[in-house]
Scaffold this motif. Structure first.
Motif, short mmCIF file in Angstrom:
data_model
loop_
_atom_site.label_atom_id
_atom_site.label_comp_id
_atom_site.label_asym_id
_atom_site.label_seq_id
_atom_site.Cartn_x
_atom_site.Cartn_y
_atom_site.Cartn_z
N GLN A 202 53.55 43.46 19.21
CA GLN A 202 54.70 43.46 18.30
C GLN A 202 55.82 44.33 18.87
O GLN A 202 56.99 43.93 18.88
CB GLN A 202 54.28 44.00 16.92
CG GLN A 202 55.44 44.30 15.99
CD GLN A 202 54.99 44.76 14.61
OE1 GLN A 202 54.24 44.07 13.92
NE2 GLN A 202 55.44 45.93 14.17
N GLY A 203 55.46 45.51 19.35
CA GLY A 203 56.46 46.44 19.87
C GLY A 203 57.18 45.88 21.09
O GLY A 203 58.41 46.00 21.23
N TRP A 206 59.53 42.99 19.99
CA TRP A 206 60.19 43.30 18.71
C TRP A 206 61.61 42.76 18.62
O TRP A 206 62.05 42.30 17.56
CB TRP A 206 60.19 44.81 18.53
CG TRP A 206 60.73 45.33 17.23
CD1 TRP A 206 61.87 46.08 17.04
CD2 TRP A 206 60.13 45.17 15.93
NE1 TRP A 206 62.01 46.39 15.71
CE2 TRP A 206 60.96 45.86 15.01
CE3 TRP A 206 58.99 44.53 15.46
CZ2 TRP A 206 60.69 45.90 13.64
CZ3 TRP A 206 58.71 44.58 14.10
CH2 TRP A 206 59.55 45.26 13.21
N GLU A 233 57.42 44.28 8.37
CA GLU A 233 57.90 44.41 9.75
C GLU A 233 58.19 43.02 10.30
O GLU A 233 57.29 42.25 10.59
CB GLU A 233 56.84 45.15 10.59
CG GLU A 233 56.57 46.55 10.07
CD GLU A 233 55.23 47.13 10.53
OE1 GLU A 233 54.61 46.57 11.45
OE2 GLU A 233 54.79 48.13 9.92
N GLY A 235 60.76 42.30 12.89
CA GLY A 235 61.49 42.26 14.15
C GLY A 235 62.95 42.66 13.93
O GLY A 235 63.40 42.80 12.78
N ASN A 243 58.57 38.08 14.04
CA ASN A 243 57.30 38.82 13.95
C ASN A 243 56.75 38.61 12.54
O ASN A 243 57.48 38.76 11.56
CB ASN A 243 57.51 40.31 14.20
CG ASN A 243 56.20 41.08 14.20
OD1 ASN A 243 55.42 41.00 15.15
ND2 ASN A 243 55.90 41.79 13.12
#
Ligand SMILES: [Zn+2]
Length: 344
Positions: A202-203, A206, A233, A235, A243
């Protein structure tokens, strides 16, 4: 299907870490790979040893300072004064407002390692790099026209950010595979079914609009990675809306899990990807020591079938799974379901 495996995985064999103040054995053990390999042999899959894709391939998603740190960490550890333990571990962590990368090795420990679940032993780097090469080799096969492949990656990768190790993960194998697929495919989806949130993946993506990241996992309020993995969360920038987190309650069983998977697959289809990376953890299993979900062996077959039915060029990357005695049958069940759906 083509499966990629390296004996080098066993070079990474840390013995313990601290959990809830207790010294416990590292569950991410070489025996995991032996059991997964047995499943590949059961299925008569073609097993290939990976090429070395080199450091530049790692830099496609990772920070060069971080790669340098990891590759040299054990040697640098030997230069620290005694007493020091047999494995590299950080003692003081960079948190929130602490944003400066120290020049000293000892200062960098807590900048690049996010917790004590990422010990580094004398030959860990070789295992870490070979795990990444397994992912790249599997991705390269699909990039070259294969419809699917599987990488037996150990150590796993989905908790690793561009410049941060965590949760038994050092290099993000799923992200490396997705980025490699981007060399041919315009849009790539990463679907993470490990019981823990794919926070590193994800990071890394992102702010990217070309890679969709979807993760189905146990509610992070009840387990690792705790501070990330929540439904809000989505993005940022070009990555906004690219995301999707689907946290599920403790003890989720097959039926509600498959309902969440259907939701995830609808999001994947809406993105219209040209290829898919499946971050395959087997730790949603009912007997896994993660104790988050109650997915059965048959459930993994159903999960594999629904993903396989998407008929996307797919690279399956091994992530977690700690019920060692059940890994063989659970991987066999997943791959069997996946391939049956492809044939149907
Ligand atoms: Zn996991």
């Amino acid at each position: 299907m083509l499966a990629v495996y390296s004996d080098d995985n066993a070079l990474h064999d840390p013995d313990h870490f601290i959990s809830r103040g207790v010294k416990i054995a590292v569950r991410e053990s070489p025996e995991r790979a032996n059991q997964l390999l047995a499943a590949l042999r059961d299925g008569a899959h073609e097993i290939r040893t990976p090429r070395d894709f080199g450091r530049d391939a790692l830099l496609s998603v990772h920070d060069p300072r971080y790669i340098h740190f990891l590759a040299n960490a054990y040697d640098n550890w030997q230069t620290l004064p005694e007493p020091r333990g047999p494995f590299v571990l950080a003692n003081s962590y960079a948190m929130r407002q602490m944003k400066t990368l120290p020049t000293s090795f000892e200062g960098q420990l807590g900048f690049f390692l996010s917790g004590n679940s990422v010990p580094i032993g004398p030959h860990s780097w070789r295992a870490i790099a070979s795990s990444a090469n397994c992912a790249l080799e599997a991705a390269d096969a699909v990039r070259s026209g294969a419809s699917e492949s599987y990488a037996l990656c150990r150590p796993p990768g989905h908790h690793a950010y561009a410049d941060l190790a965590g949760g038994y993960c050092y290099l993000n194998n799923s992200a490396l595979a997705a980025q490699h697929l981007r060399g041919r495919f315009a849009r790539v989806a990463v679907l993470d079914v490990d019981v823990h949130h794919g926070n590193g993946t994800q990071g890394i993506f992102w702010e990217r609009g070309d890679v969709l990241t979807v993760s189905i996992h146990g509610d992070p309020n009840t387990g690792y990675p705790w501070q990330v993995g929540y439904a809000g969360e989505r993005g940022e920038g070009e990555g906004f809306g690219k995301n999707l987190n689907l946290p599920l309650p403790l003890s989720t069983s097959d039926e509600p899990y498959l309902a969440a998977l259907d939701h995830a697959l609808a999001a994947v289809r809406a993105f219209e990807p040209e290829a898919c990376v499946v971050a395959l953890g087997l730790d949603a299993f009912e007997e896994d020591s993660s104790e988050m979900m109650r997915v059965t062996t048959a459930g993994f077959g159903a999960i594999g079938a629904r993903i396989g039915a998407q008929k996307l060029p797919s690279v399956i990357i091994q992530e977690g799974g700690y019920a060692v005695d059940a890994l063989r049958r659970n991987l066999g069940s997943f791959l069997g379901g996946f391939l049956s759906a492809r044939a149907g």
